[in-house]
Each structure stands twice: as C-alpha cells, then as structure tokens.
Design a protein around this motif. Structure first.
Motif, PDB file in Angstrom:
ATOM      1  N   GLY A 259     -22.609  47.910  67.394  1.00 46.99           N
ATOM      2  CA  GLY A 259     -23.544  47.747  68.498  1.00 46.99           C
ATOM      3  C   GLY A 259     -23.564  46.360  69.084  1.00 46.99           C
ATOM      4  N   PHE A 281     -14.495  50.922  70.242  1.00 44.53           N
ATOM      5  CA  PHE A 281     -15.243  52.162  70.468  1.00 44.53           C
ATOM      6  C   PHE A 281     -15.989  52.640  69.217  1.00 44.53           C
ATOM      7  N   LYS A 283     -17.267  51.259  66.732  1.00 39.44           N
ATOM      8  CA  LYS A 283     -18.462  50.491  66.356  1.00 39.44           C
ATOM      9  C   LYS A 283     -19.434  50.308  67.521  1.00 39.44           C
ATOM     10  N   ASN A 284     -19.195  50.994  68.627  1.00 50.97           N
ATOM     11  CA  ASN A 284     -20.065  50.812  69.793  1.00 50.97           C
ATOM     12  C   ASN A 284     -20.162  49.340  70.209  1.00 50.97           C
ATOM     13  N   VAL A 285     -19.031  48.662  70.194  1.00 50.29           N
ATOM     14  CA  VAL A 285     -19.000  47.253  70.582  1.00 50.29           C
ATOM     15  C   VAL A 285     -18.877  47.125  72.105  1.00 50.29           C
TER      16      VAL A 285
END
Lengths: 344, 344
Positions: A259, A281, A283-285
């Motif tokens: 995030g 993607f 890790k929702n970075v």
C-alpha cells in the motif's frame, strides 16, 4: 555575453554568444547573479553525442531584471528574481492543478536556446515564471534561495507527491543534492523515521543534520535487508527515489511496504521497468513523481528560507566563477563536490 | 463433494474430491450457495500448462457456515456469509492500513487447496474474512451481494486508489464485469464525466445505466484521440484499467492528463512496462492499484446493496448449476456471457 555550452560528453566550454533579447512581449531578460550545476546536467556530461553547434546548459538561476517585455505586469527592471527550471504561465489548467511543468505555454530551460549557466537569460512567460526576492534580502541567504529554483523544491515535490506526512516512515534513495533536499523536505512535512540510503559519509552527515534518522550504506539486496530490519520487516510507507537509475528503482520496490508509495524525482534513465504482480501490483504499491512543479511551491517556500526555518543552500559545498564551470562539472562528476554554485 | 478443477488450458471439469475440513481453529467450512466465474479465471483457461493433479478454481462465494473452528468467535453455524477472494485476519498492520490482500496471515482462494467453485469451502481466518449477511435478506439481492466478494469491490478499489471524487473526469478501460463495476463505483464516488472504453454494445449499455456518460468503442491511437476529443484535449484525471493487457496500459498513459492517475485492477499479464519520461514521468502521472482490498470495503458496501442504492449484481447475465460450469467458462471466454453465477 559568455554562456556555457556542451559539445559532447565531457566537453563543457564557456564561449561568447549573442546576448539574449526580448522575443515575446511576455519575456524578460535577466542578468544572472547565481546559477549552479545540477546532478541532471551530468547525464549529458556522460553521454551527449557530438553536437557541433553546442548545447546551452543550465536551468537554475537567480538574477536581476534588465529588460522587460511590453506585456509583463508583475516585474520591474531591477527586481531580483528566482527562476524555476521550467517556465510556465501560472494560469493554465495544468498550472492551476499544480503541475506547472506541464504548462500549455511552458518549457524547460534545459537545452533551450537561452539557458542559465550564462551571464544573461531570457525568461519566457516571465509574469508566471519568476518570483521576486524582497529587496534588501541578506546575501547569505542566496544559496538557499537558489535551491528554490530546482533542487530543494524537487526534493519537496517528491515528498508531496509521495504523500509524506506526520507519522510516515520514509526512505530516501540517493545522497546527492536532490536526495538530501528530499530528506529535509520529508522532515519539514513531519516524517518521523527518515532512512537515507547513501554511502558518501560527508553527504550522509549533512543528511542527518537535515533530519535523517538512519543511514543505510548498503545497496541492492543488502540495502533492502537493512531497511526491512529497521522497519520491523514491514518496509517504508514512502520511498523518495532521487537517483534515476534502474538499481535505485529496483531497490525502491524492494523496500516499500504494501500500500506504500514510490515517488521518483531522479530523471529516469530507462523507459521500461517492472510494474507487474511481482514488483508493484501485488503489494498495491503506488508509483508517482515527475518533473517538479517548483513554481507551484515557490511562494510558500520563500518565507521559510527568508526566516531561517530551512537552510537548503547547505547542499552547495563549492563556488566557482562562470569561467571555471568545466571544473564544476568535473568536481561533481568525480563526487569531489556535492553541488557547485556558479557566479557569472 | 464436487469441485471444479482445471487440468490445462480449456479443460475445466467438475470432479469428486474429499470434503474440506477444519484444519486450523480459526477456520470455518461453508456450504457454498453462490459462486461465479471471474474474468481472471480466463487467464489460466487460456494458458494453464498440463496440471495432472488439477487446479482448484474459484475465489468468489456466498455460503452457509456448517463447521466452525474452536477459536472462531464472530460466526455461528447457520450464518450466511460473504467470503472475499482473499482471506485475511483483519487485525494485522496491513489490514489496519486497508491492504487486506497483504495480510500477514492472508492468502488467495485462487489456486488454494480449497477454492470456491465447489459445494463446500474451507475459509481460513474466518473471523477476519467472512462477513455475515443479515438473516432474512431477500434472495433477489444475492447476486449483488456476491459481487461484494470480488467484482464490484474490485471496481471500487480501482476508483478509491485512483482518487476518484466529485468533479473528477474518469475513463474506464474494459467493458467486462470489473470495468462495469468500476463505472458504477466511480459514479457512486461522484465522478461527473465517466468515459467507458469498450465495444460490446450490450455491456456498454449496462455501463451507461451504471453511470457512464460517454462510450468510446475505438482502441489504440483512435481510442486515445476520441478521449482527448471528449476532454478538450486535456485527458482524464483518472484512468481505471480493468483489463490487464499491455494495450490497455498503453492506452491508459495516452489518455491520462498531467498529474493524473492510472489505477489498475486488471491483473497485469506483463511484468515490465513503460514508466519513463515519455509515458508516466514526464507528465507526473501516478500509477496505482493492485489486488482489491475487498474486505476493507465490505462492511460499508453491504448496506448500500441491502437498501438498493446499488445493484452491481446486474453484471450476472447467466446462471448455471455447478455441473455445467465448463459451459460457463466457454460462454465467458466467447464473450457470450458477461459473468455467470454458479449455484452449487
């Protein structure tokens, strides 16, 4: 007048060129009093192809208005002004959105016909671009004021776009002048943990004075492991990437937590990079950053320099006259100088 | 019990397998009452290598709790629950940050030993994962409730991570169920202009009902030109990319405006992509997105389905029994069905 031209990698010369003149009614011409060499100037210094006509260099300046176009309203002859590295009208839709580097009437001094490592400079869109320094400002403040042209506010841009705020854990990759500026900016924005990744001790020492709470000298997998160790295995909320080379990018997604955000201000020396499940993607970075919208921040930053809240001019560790600018490039390329102030 | 296994690309079968059992005291086992096929299930349907032992399929489910682990406190036998596509403890640092798909005790049903296209399902971390549907909820609402397991909240995640809010101009790439969900979510978040990029008219018609103000059927350079035309040449503030293939990514940076955001929820079928000066950096574009943190949104979304504010279950245009799930895959792959609800 004299101006700095680069003819190929490593070949920087000061030569006589015609004085700049008012070309559009929105221009001013300034006498440059303070300029400097930027880390990004070292990219062409490494790889510029043969350029027989020469490439004008420099994009950071303070100077005194000498000529003024007919439509300029906010500036007067004799004003001392800070000139950001990109010009902008400061009124278009992108300027209003705070992305002044995408101004519809904008452009970059870097590589333009009139650039800042010179005795004089034509400033397009002058009402929108230039910001006046109050008359009587102490000379000792000018190095810090000059950083508002690019380097400090580029670090600030990284931190703002990265969402740095109180309580956030931040890593800064790169101990160059932009990286150190990013440390200072992150501290100003309230970051509690600031990990500076760099291995040049004089620089990381300045980074600690600017607010770094940790210094990690290791790179690659070892550097990633060290940052994870500091952050209880979680990684950092925000990475400020102030280098621009692929290893720094790879290090960034290795140390960012799920995030979290990677904010780049090092001009990327690559076009393609990993962004798929294994890098960003999964890790929702978030990946953000770009050319700093210096102009959008300049008026708010100016008083913090004038009142001594911040002293970003400490990144200048050398000063040379314009005639010796080739030595300034050499010093910075050899990492013998952090950033060199030039007095035309 | 019967479960769905895929043995290679295109080879989906319903076979007898052992019933799942409580393995950890935090597990429950549910009898699956509603499952479905996801667009992402079509990726292995296209390219799964020979897998003699078979791969369990399915990651979206509603069901009734039949067995309960000793440490489960929030659920009781007989509860009807929505199960997100990823399990999570809902208490760890990443869950508290809202990134439940990165839970330190989490995992994905997709490819797990117990998956949802089956008569029964083992739900790990059940207290954190499953959300109870109020007893007596009308059966007609269950398709919409099932979308809270993945598809609607994946569209919502795209919009939230992309910063969609009142006044923002949004483009959604992809007219699959996730894309249409993203349209509905963007409308709920107050976007005023929503451009749906898709060419399947029955789907884009539903997109208009969900809130799309424009539909662009063109792709590539023509599609980019059409979006720029609609947005006065500026591009959109936010792109919601709900496809996952490289052409959709390229289209995204072609239509986003300076300072804007590309939010991806289509699982990227690539690792490297353009991110340099010419694509993202030069325009200060932000790239975000990832596996949707469905669980983090589920409790807030549930009442909006129960009170009829949203009806995301309209993405289901077919329903089949579990025994005919191979036909469901075929229908979706042939784009003869948008999304197929499965009743085990």
């Amino acid at each position: 007048m004299r101006a700095t031209l680069m003819y190929k990698a490593g070949d920087v010369r000061v030569v006589e060129v015609p004085d700049p003149e008012i070309e559009a009614p929105t221009d001013v011409v300034i006498r440059v009093t303070h300029a400097c060499v930027c880390g990004s100037d070292l990219h062409p210094y490494h790889d510029l192809e043969d350029t027989p006509e020469g490439r004008r260099m420099g994009h950071e300046a303070i100077g005194v208005v000498e000529q003024i176009g007919a439509d300029v309203e906010r500036l007067a002859i004799g004003d001392t002004v800070i000139v950001p590295f990109a010009w902008s009208d400061n009124t278009c839709v992108h300027c209003r959105d705070g992305i002044t580097t995408s101004c519809v009437h904008g452009g970059f001094f870097d590589g333009a016909p009139s650039a800042t490592q010179a005795e004089k400079l034509r400033v397009p869109q002058a009402d929108g671009t230039a910001v006046v320094v109050p008359a009587g400002t102490d000379e000792s403040l000018f190095p810090s004021l000059l950083t508002l042209s690019d380097v400090y506010l580029t670090g600030h841009h990284a931190a703002v776009r990265g969402g740095v705020e109180a309580g956030k854990t931040v890593a800064v990759i790169g101990d160059g002048a932009v990286g150190l500026s990013a440390v200072l900016a992150a501290a100003q924005l309230g970051a509690t943990t600031i990990i500076l990744m760099g291995r040049h001790e004089a620089r990381t020492d300045l980074g600690r004075e600017f607010g770094a709470t940790h210094v990690v000298a290791e790179r690659g997998e070892e550097g990633i492991a060290a940052v994870l160790e500091i952050t209880d295995g979680l990684g950092v909320h925000v990475v400020l990437e102030a280098v621009g080379h692929m290893p720094a990018y790879e290090q960034s997604y290795g140390i960012v937590r799920p995030g979290g955000t990677i904010s780049r201000v090092g001009v990327p020396q690559y076009e393609d990079a990993p962004v798929g499940f294994a890098s960003l993607f999964g890790k929702n970075v978030t990946l953000t950053g770009g050319p700093a919208a210096v102009r959008a921040y300049l008026e708010a930053a100016l008083p913090t320099v004038l009142d001594g809240t911040i002293d970003p001019g400490r990144v200048f560790d050398r000063e040379l006259p314009l005639g010796e600018i080739a030595e300034a490039y050499r010093l910075m390329d050899a990492r013998e100088a952090l950033k060199v102030l030039i007095r035309p």
